[in-house]
Scaffold this motif. Sequence first.
Motif, PDB file in Angstrom:
ATOM      1  N   LYS A   1      59.949 -14.202   5.404  1.00 55.91           N
ATOM      2  CA  LYS A   1      59.065 -13.091   5.756  1.00 55.91           C
ATOM      3  C   LYS A   1      58.052 -13.387   6.854  1.00 55.91           C
ATOM      4  O   LYS A   1      57.793 -12.546   7.704  1.00 55.91           O
TER       5      LYS A   1
ATOM      6  N   ASN B   1      65.743 -14.161   4.695  1.00 60.00           N
ATOM      7  CA  ASN B   1      64.597 -13.517   4.080  1.00 60.00           C
ATOM      8  C   ASN B   1      63.311 -14.315   4.259  1.00 60.00           C
ATOM      9  O   ASN B   1      62.541 -14.511   3.324  1.00 60.00           O
TER      10      ASN B   1
ATOM     11  N   ILE C   1      66.704 -14.437  10.715  1.00 62.93           N
ATOM     12  CA  ILE C   1      65.563 -14.607   9.812  1.00 62.93           C
ATOM     13  C   ILE C   1      65.696 -13.686   8.616  1.00 62.93           C
ATOM     14  O   ILE C   1      65.407 -14.076   7.475  1.00 62.93           O
ATOM     15  N   ASN C   2      66.188 -12.454   8.873  1.00 58.71           N
ATOM     16  CA  ASN C   2      66.326 -11.498   7.780  1.00 58.71           C
ATOM     17  C   ASN C   2      67.352 -11.969   6.761  1.00 58.71           C
ATOM     18  O   ASN C   2      67.209 -11.747   5.574  1.00 58.71           O
TER      19      ASN C   2
ATOM     20  N   TYR D   1      58.437 -12.444  14.643  1.00 55.10           N
ATOM     21  CA  TYR D   1      59.530 -12.076  15.544  1.00 55.10           C
ATOM     22  C   TYR D   1      59.580 -10.578  15.727  1.00 55.10           C
ATOM     23  O   TYR D   1      59.888 -10.074  16.805  1.00 55.10           O
TER      24      TYR D   1
ATOM     25  N   LEU E   1      65.996 -12.282  14.856  1.00 53.97           N
ATOM     26  CA  LEU E   1      65.416 -11.521  13.754  1.00 53.97           C
ATOM     27  C   LEU E   1      66.442 -11.310  12.645  1.00 53.97           C
ATOM     28  O   LEU E   1      66.134 -11.426  11.456  1.00 53.97           O
TER      29      LEU E   1
ATOM     30  N   THR F   1      66.855  -3.107  11.088  1.00 53.13           N
ATOM     31  CA  THR F   1      66.802  -3.805  12.370  1.00 53.13           C
ATOM     32  C   THR F   1      68.008  -3.458  13.219  1.00 53.13           C
ATOM     33  O   THR F   1      67.896  -3.096  14.391  1.00 53.13           O
TER      34      THR F   1
ATOM     35  N   ALA G   1      59.664 -13.454  10.043  1.00 52.96           N
ATOM     36  CA  ALA G   1      60.173 -12.110  10.326  1.00 52.96           C
ATOM     37  C   ALA G   1      59.092 -11.276  10.999  1.00 52.96           C
ATOM     38  O   ALA G   1      59.334 -10.596  11.996  1.00 52.96           O
TER      39      ALA G   1
ATOM     40  N   ALA H   1      59.551  -4.804   4.491  1.00 52.00           N
ATOM     41  CA  ALA H   1      59.527  -6.260   4.444  1.00 52.00           C
ATOM     42  C   ALA H   1      58.776  -6.759   3.219  1.00 52.00           C
ATOM     43  O   ALA H   1      59.126  -7.770   2.616  1.00 52.00           O
TER      44      ALA H   1
END
Lengths: 137, 1031, 302
Positions: C115, C113, C109-110, C121, C106, C160, C118, C147
Amino acid sequence: MRLVKKIAVIVGVVVSIASYAQCNTEPMVQKCSGKLGDFTFLKVYKIDKIKTGESVEFSYVFSGNTSYMLSLCDDKGTESGVEVTLYDSNRKLVSTNKLNGKVYPAITYNCKSTGIYYMTYSIADVTCGVSVLGFKK
Amino acid sequence: MSEEILKALMQLFAIITKQDDGVSEKERLFVETFLKTQLNAEMVTSYMQLYESFLGSKESEDPEAETKKKKLTSVKDSVKTLSICKKINKTLTQKQKFIVLIRLFELIDTDTVAESTANQRSEIINTVATVFNIEEIEFAEIERFCRTKDILLLKENPNLLLVANDISTEGILAKVIENEIDSPLGILHILSEDMYFLRYLGKTNILLNGQPVSRNQVSLFAYGSTIKLPQGEPIYYSDVHTRFLASLDIPKISFEAKNIEYKFPNGNIGLRDVSINEGPGRLIAIMGGSGAGKTTMLNVLAGLEKPTSGTITINNIDVIKDKSKIEGVIGYVAQDDILFEELSVFQNLYYNAKLCFKNYNELELTEAVNKTLKSLGLFEIREIKVGNVLNKKISGGQRKRLNIALELIREPVIMFLDEPTSGLSSRDSENVLDLLKELTLKGKLIFVVIHQPSSDIYKMFDKVLILDVGGYQIYYGNPVEAVSYFKRITDQLNADEGQCHHCGNVNPEQIFNTIDAKVVDEYGNTTETRKISPKIWNEYFTEKIKLDKIETVTEAPPKSLSLPSLLKQFLVFTKRDVLSKLGNTQYLLINLLEAPLLAFLLSFIIRYIDDPKGDTYHFGNNENIPAYLFMSIIVALFMGLTVSAEEIIRDAKIRKRETFLNLSKLGYFSSKICILFTLSAVQTILFVLIGNAILDIKDMTLSYWLMLFSLSCTANLMGLNISATFNSAVTIYILIPILLIPQMVLSGAIFSFDKLNKFISNKDNVPVVADMMASRWAFEALAVTQFRDNKYQTAFYQYEKSESLHDFKSVYWAPKLIAKLDETKNLLISAQPKDVILPQIENCKQVLKAEFIKELKANPELIFDETDLKGAFEKFDIRSIDYLKNCVEIMKDYHSAKYNEINNQKDMLISKFMDTKEHVDLFNNTKKDYYNESLADLVKNQKAKNKIIEYKGKFIQLKDPVFLDAEEKQNPFNYRTHLYAPQKYFLGKTIDTFYFNLCVIWFSTFVLFLTLYFEVFKKGLTFLSTIRFKK
Amino acid sequence: MKNKYFIIGLFSTLVVLIFSSCSKKQSADDFSQIAKSDSSGQISQATSELAGQVIKSIPPPIEMQSMILSSGATYNADILNPSDEAEKYSTNYHKAINLGIYGADLAYINIYNHKEDALSYLNTVIKLSEDLKVGQFFDFETIKRVADNNKNLDSMLNITTSNFEKMNNYLQEQNRSNISMYMLTGGWVEALYVACKVGLDKKNQPLYDKIAEQKIVLDQVLLLLSCYKNDPNAKILHDDLHELKTVFDKIKIETVYAEPTMVEENGQLVVKDNSKTIIIAPEDVIKEISNSISATRAKIIG
C-alpha cells in the motif's frame, strides 16, 4: 494552424456525419466490466461510428494457457445487439457469438496457442456497443 | 541695599570726606542718618566703625607733615579711589553703580566746603563716574538733577518727568503729569539702565512705597513703586514708565475684551461678563484660585476658544471673525512642554525660528536664536539635548524657559503665557519675569497667568486681573492696590498700607485669604462656606472699579510672523523630524533592524530541503513559498503601521501650536509622509534583499520591493490616520491588530474566497470586502508575478496558457454543455406540468445561449451558420438540441486540435533542451531554481475539486485561474474578476495585474491621505461622541 | 553622532546588496536564449488507420505481471523505476513513456498489495497524467478509498488498468495517439523487463515462455512505431527495439493447428482452443533479451 484549417473545412462534413448519433459508451463499459466476473479487465473496444450491417476489426495478441472473455454490451441494453467473430493469425475462424441462431452476450476462449487474433464486430438494430476483454490464468 | 554697596559706599564716603580737614560733623551725621535709613541699630554701629576705619587716624598729625601728606594723600586717594572703583566694577551691577554715584552726590551736598575741596571732591566723583563707565551726558544730567535747588530748572531735559500742578508748557521738553502737589516732583530717567530716580523739594508729606520722601534724598523709583500724594492721585510706576515709552518706537495696539462669556461644551459657565481694556507696554497678571477660570480666560483672549458671547478686538479687529487679519500678532505659551526631545536646545529654537522668519538668512537666524538663548540664560546649554521629562538632560526650569523662548524669539506684540513660572525656582522665576518686563518696556502687551507669585514678581505687574470661581471678574487694577481694596471691603486694619514699610513686601496671599475667607461657626471652627461669594465680589467689582478707557487704535497691528512658503515649511518640518529621529538611537535601531531581522528569521526558518536524499536547496521545491509571500505582506503592513502609529500623537501639542501659528497642515503632513515613505522604502528593501536572498528567489527583487513598499506606504497612512484620530497611544496600539487581522483573513492566502460566508463570497469574482484590503491586491500581484514572470515560466507561459484554455474547453466545458443539453432534452420530454418545466427550460436556454455567444466571440475561427444557430435557439425543440450538441462536439474537436497543436509546440520547445546533457541540466536546474511547484499549484487552483461550475446563469471556470484572462464587462469601471487573474479589464483596456494592483494600492494610499488631511475620522469620532452625550 | 555612522554603514550595505542581486543573471540568460532559438523539429503527423488498429492490439502489462506472483518471487521495489524521479521528465515523450512504465510498476505493486508504495506511485502517475492533460481519469479520492479497503485487491488492479485504458482511448480520440503509443510501449517494456529480472532470478520456466511469447507483441510494437517515422523519439525507440528483435529471432514459436471446439457451459459460450504452441526459449537467449531490454529501458528512464 494547418490542423485548425483542416478542422474548419471538416466542419461542414462533420455536421452531416454527426447525424450519426453520439454514443455514450461509459455505462456500457461499466456493464460489460461487471459481466467479466472473475476475469481481470484488459481492454475496451468501442463499436461505434458504424451502421447496422457494417463491421469494424480489432486485433489482440492472445497468450497460450490463458482464458479470455469477450463480453458484449449495446446501448439498447439487449443481450444481442453486438456480434463478434474471432479469427486466428492465419485468418481462420475460431468462433463467433452467434451460434445456432442464438446470440451470446460473451465468448470465453481458452487459448492454447499464442498469436495475434482478429476480432470483427458488427451491430444489429442498435446504435452502438462495446466489448470488454478480460483474462484469467 | 546690599552689603557690597554699603561697604563700597563707606569707602568712598571716607575718601571724599577725608578731603579738606577731614570729616565734618555734618558729613558724619549724613553718613549715620543714611545708614539708619537702611539698617537696624546694630548694623549702623558696625558700619560706622567701618567708616571710621576707612577714614583712618589722621587727626593726630603735625601740620607740616599734613600738608605734605595732603599732597600725597590726594595722589594716594586718587589711586585708592581708582582701585576701590575697579573693585566695585567687578562686584556691583551697573544699576547699583548709579545708586552709589547718586549717594555720593547726596553726600557732598550735605556740607558746604572750600572750593578747592569741592573741586577735589568733584574730581573724585568724576573719576568714580569714569571708572563706572557712566556716560558723560548722563553724568551731567545726574549731577544737575542731584544738586539743583529747583527742579523746574531742569524742564528742558526730555529724560525728566515732572509731577506738577499747573505748569506752563512753554519750553518744556520734559514729560508732565498733572497732579495736586505743592512743589514739582522730578523723576529722572536713566536711559542706559532704564532706571528712575525721584527728587522732591516740597514741604508736604509725600510717601514713596509707604515711606516719606525727604528733601535731601534722591530716591530710587523702582518697579511697582507707588507715590502717594496727600491730596493728589497716587502715581504708579507704570504711569511714569508709559510716559517715557510713548516717545520710543512702541507699537500701536489696543486690546479690548467686552463682556466675555464662555460656556463649556458640557454647559458649565467658564467666564462671566469679563471685560478688559489694554494698550501697549503693559504686563498684566491673571490670578485666581483653582477653578476660577484663568487658563480658560487666557485661551479665550488668545483666540484659541470662541467665547459664547462678547467680542474681543485687537485694533478694532475681531479676533474670532477676522482671524486672518491678526495672524502673527499674538503669541501663546501654554503650560505644556512642546519641545523635541531629541534635538538640542539650540535646534529646538532654531527650527522654530526658521518657521517664523521667512526672510532671515542662516546667519540672522543663528544670531536671533543665540540672542534669545542668552537672554533666557540658556546659551551655555544650547548644545545639550532636551531629553524628556523622565530622562532629563536639562533641568525643569530650563525646559520651561525654552518653551517660553519659542514664542519669545519672534517677540509678538501681544503675548499670553500660562503659568510660565510654575516649577521654577524663585531666581529663575524672577529672571523670566524680568525678561517679560523688558519686553513690555519695549511696548509689548503681555498677559500672564500666575499662581502664588513672590512679592517682587507681584510688584512687577502693571495690572492684575483676579478671577473667582465660576469665572467672575472680581478685581482689575494695580497690584499693590489690590491688597488695600480687598481689605477695605472687609474692613480690615491697615487698609491703606499695601505693602510692608520695612521690607517692602506685598503679600498676595493676603488677597486670596481675604477673598476666600470662610465663615466661622459658633464654636470658632471654620466651615466650608465662604463669607463672600464670588458673585458678591463681582458685584463689588462692577460697582467700585471702572474700566480704564483706552484709545482704540485703528491701524493694522504689527505682525511678527512671516511664514515661509509651503515648500520651505515642508523642508523645515522634514529636517527637524529627521534630526529628531536620528538623535533617537533606540528608534533608529528598532526600525532599521526590524526589517532585516524579521526577514532573516522568516526566510531562514522556512528554507528547507525537500529532497530527503539530496542536500541542495532548491527554490522550486520549497513548499513554503506561498506562505512566505503572505508573511512578507503581513510584515510590510505591520512595519508600516507601527512606524507611523505614534507619529502624530507625539506631536499633538506641537501641532496645536503650529495650527495656532497657521503653519501649513499640508506641509506638516507631507513632511511626515515623506519621512515615513523613505523609512518604509529602506525597511522593505532590506527585507526583500535578505528574505529573497536566503530563499533563493531570483531576479524578482524590484517587483517584490515595489509591491511591499507600496503596501507599507498604505500602512503608513493608515497609521497616520489612527494617530491623528485617537488621543492615547494605547488605543492606537490596540487598534493595530484590529486593522491587521481583516487584512490577513481577506488576503486570499489563508481562506479561499469561494469558501467564505455566503453574504461575502461568490464564485465568480473576488468579494468586494476583500477588494478593500490592500493585502489582497499585493498577494495576488506577487503570486501572479512570481509564477509568471520568472525566467523559466517566461518561456512557457503563453503555451501553458493556451493549452489550459483549450484543454479546459474540450475536457470540461464541452461535456458540461452537453450535459446541460441533455438536461434540457429530458425536460422537453418530461411529463411534468408545463408551468414547472417551462421556466427551467428557459433557464437552460439562457445559460446555453450565453455560453455559445461567449464562445463564438472568443474564438473567431469557429464559424457556424448564424441563421441555423438562431433558429435552433428560437425553436429549442429536440432537433435543435441535437443540432446544438453537434455544434458542441465540433467546438470540442476544435479545441482538442488546438490543444494538440500548442502542446506540440511546447514539446518542441522543451526538446531544444534535450540534445546535450548540459542543456538537460540547464533546463532542469533552471526549472528548479525559478519555478516553484507549490506556488504553481496555488495559482492554478490545482487542489480544487470542481473545475467548472454553473453560477448565476453562466459557466465559471475554476481551474487554472492564472491562465484565465479577465472578462470584458459592460460597465467600463467594473474591474472585478477572479483571483489570480493575470490581467484585469478596466476602462476598456486590459492591464497587467501587477500594475493594476499597484495602482489600486496607491489609490487607496491617496484616499487615506485625503482622509488624513481633512481629518475625516477624527470628525466622525467627535460626531459620534456628541451624539451619545447629548442630554 | 554615532547614529550617523550607523546610517552610513547601513546604506553602504544596502547598495552592495542591491548591486550583487543584479548581477546573477548568467545561466538564466543562456536558458532564455535557447528558448528563443529556432526549433528544428516537426510536428508529429496525424495517425494512420493502421496505427489506430495496431495500437489497440498491444496487451497491457497486467498479463505479464500476473505471472510474477505465481513464480514465487517476493516483492522487490528496487527493480522498479523510482517514483521520485518523475520530476526529470520534461518532454511529452518522456512523460508519456515513463507514465507507461510507472503504470506497469503500479500494477506490480498492486499485485503484491504494497500500500505505501502504491500511494507514492499513484501520486507520480497522477502527476504525469495531469502534465499530459489526462489527469481527469484518476480520481484520487476513489482510489485512496479503495486502497484503504483491504479486501478489494482485484478492484484496485482493475481500476488502475481500466483507468489507463480510458486514458489511452481518450488520447486516441483526441488525435494524440502518439502519446498513447508511448504509454503502451513504456508499459510493455517495463513489464518485459520485470518479467526478465524475476524470471531469471527464479529460473521460472512459465515466465520464460511468457517472455518468449512477447516476440509476437514486439512485432506489433515495431509496426506501431514505424507508423511514426517522422517522430525522432519513435525512431530511436524503433531502432533500439529492432536490436531486441534480432535477439528474439532466436526464439522459436511453433503452433500445431487443431480446430477449436465450442461448448455452452452455464449459459455461457466457451471456446476451447485445441491447437498447441511449442516454445523454444533457452535461458541464455532470455538472458540476452533481458540485457537488451534493460539497456533500452535504462535509456528511457534516464
